[in-house]
Write a protein that holds these residues in place. Structure first.
Motif, PDB file in Angstrom:
ATOM      1  N   UNK A  36       0.843  -1.187   0.000  1.00  0.00           N
ATOM      2  CA  UNK A  36       0.000   0.000   0.000  1.00  0.00           C
ATOM      3  C   UNK A  36       0.880   1.239   0.000  1.00  0.00           C
ATOM      4  N   UNK A  37       0.493   2.186  -0.837  1.00  0.00           N
ATOM      5  CA  UNK A  37       1.127   3.501  -0.884  1.00  0.00           C
ATOM      6  C   UNK A  37       0.044   4.568  -0.741  1.00  0.00           C
ATOM      7  N   UNK A  43       2.267  16.105  -2.861  1.00  0.00           N
ATOM      8  CA  UNK A  43       3.316  15.385  -2.139  1.00  0.00           C
ATOM      9  C   UNK A  43       3.805  14.183  -2.937  1.00  0.00           C
ATOM     10  N   UNK A  44       4.925  13.640  -2.492  1.00  0.00           N
ATOM     11  CA  UNK A  44       5.444  12.420  -3.092  1.00  0.00           C
ATOM     12  C   UNK A  44       4.614  11.211  -2.641  1.00  0.00           C
ATOM     13  N   UNK A  45       4.582  10.183  -3.475  1.00  0.00           N
ATOM     14  CA  UNK A  45       3.910   8.948  -3.088  1.00  0.00           C
ATOM     15  C   UNK A  45       4.788   8.227  -2.058  1.00  0.00           C
ATOM     16  N   UNK A  46       4.196   7.818  -0.954  1.00  0.00           N
ATOM     17  CA  UNK A  46       4.969   7.180   0.110  1.00  0.00           C
ATOM     18  C   UNK A  46       4.430   5.794   0.428  1.00  0.00           C
ATOM     19  N   UNK A  47       5.336   4.899   0.771  1.00  0.00           N
ATOM     20  CA  UNK A  47       4.945   3.556   1.135  1.00  0.00           C
ATOM     21  C   UNK A  47       4.345   3.507   2.525  1.00  0.00           C
ATOM     22  N   UNK A  59       5.849  -1.940   7.871  1.00  0.00           N
ATOM     23  CA  UNK A  59       5.025  -0.732   7.933  1.00  0.00           C
ATOM     24  C   UNK A  59       5.903   0.509   8.012  1.00  0.00           C
ATOM     25  N   UNK A  60       5.388   1.593   7.468  1.00  0.00           N
ATOM     26  CA  UNK A  60       6.031   2.884   7.686  1.00  0.00           C
ATOM     27  C   UNK A  60       5.914   3.241   9.169  1.00  0.00           C
ATOM     28  N   UNK A 107      11.447  -2.018   0.285  1.00  0.00           N
ATOM     29  CA  UNK A 107      10.090  -2.519   0.139  1.00  0.00           C
ATOM     30  C   UNK A 107       9.029  -1.435   0.228  1.00  0.00           C
ATOM     31  N   UNK A 108       9.366  -0.269   0.734  1.00  0.00           N
ATOM     32  CA  UNK A 108       8.401   0.833   0.758  1.00  0.00           C
ATOM     33  C   UNK A 108       8.769   1.924  -0.243  1.00  0.00           C
TER      34      UNK A 108
END
Length: 126
Positions: A36-37, A43-47, A59-60, A107-108
């Motif tokens: 999931x992102x 903003x930038x796409x983040x994991x 997980x983030x 992975x993120x």
């Protein structure tokens, strides 16, 4: 052809919960990596979370303890349970997948994934 279709987004007040789904076709979700992102406006796409049968779930830091990602292999669907949502988590949420190996520290990262869904909007009001 691999297709990922997200659903379950919507509007919720701060502190509320939502459960997102990612239905996958053309790809078996218990192989490779699925994630999931999210991307807020400008903003930038983040994991957010990444699942691998061999590598477990990552997980983030920002969602640890509040978000839980899971797989339903029978339905070939991935879920993201989001609790205690915050206004700053308003974003488009995407699922992504790849069959290629990803090292743990990547992975993120957006560039690690090949297949993407169209996204589902989550809006958290204060």
């Amino acid at each position: 052809q691999v297709q990922l279709v997200e659903s379950g987004g919507g509007s919720v007040q701060a502190g509320g919960s939502l459960r997102l789904s990612c239905a996958v076709s053309g790809y078996t979700i218990d192989t490779g990596y699925i994630a999931w992102f999210r991307q807020a406006l400008g903003e930038e796409r983040e994991g957010v979370a990444s699942i691998s049968i061999s590598g477990g779930t990552i997980y983030a830091d920002s969602v640890l303890g509040r978000f839980t990602s899971s797989l339903d292999n029978a339905k070939n669907t991935m879920y993201l349970q989001m609790n205690s949502l915050k206004p700053e988590e308003t974003a488009m949420y995407y699922c992504a997948a790849t069959r290629s190996y990803i090292s743990a520290w990547r992975r993120l990262e957006r560039a690690s994934y090949i297949y993407w869904g169209q996204g589902t909007q989550v809006t958290v009001s204060s």
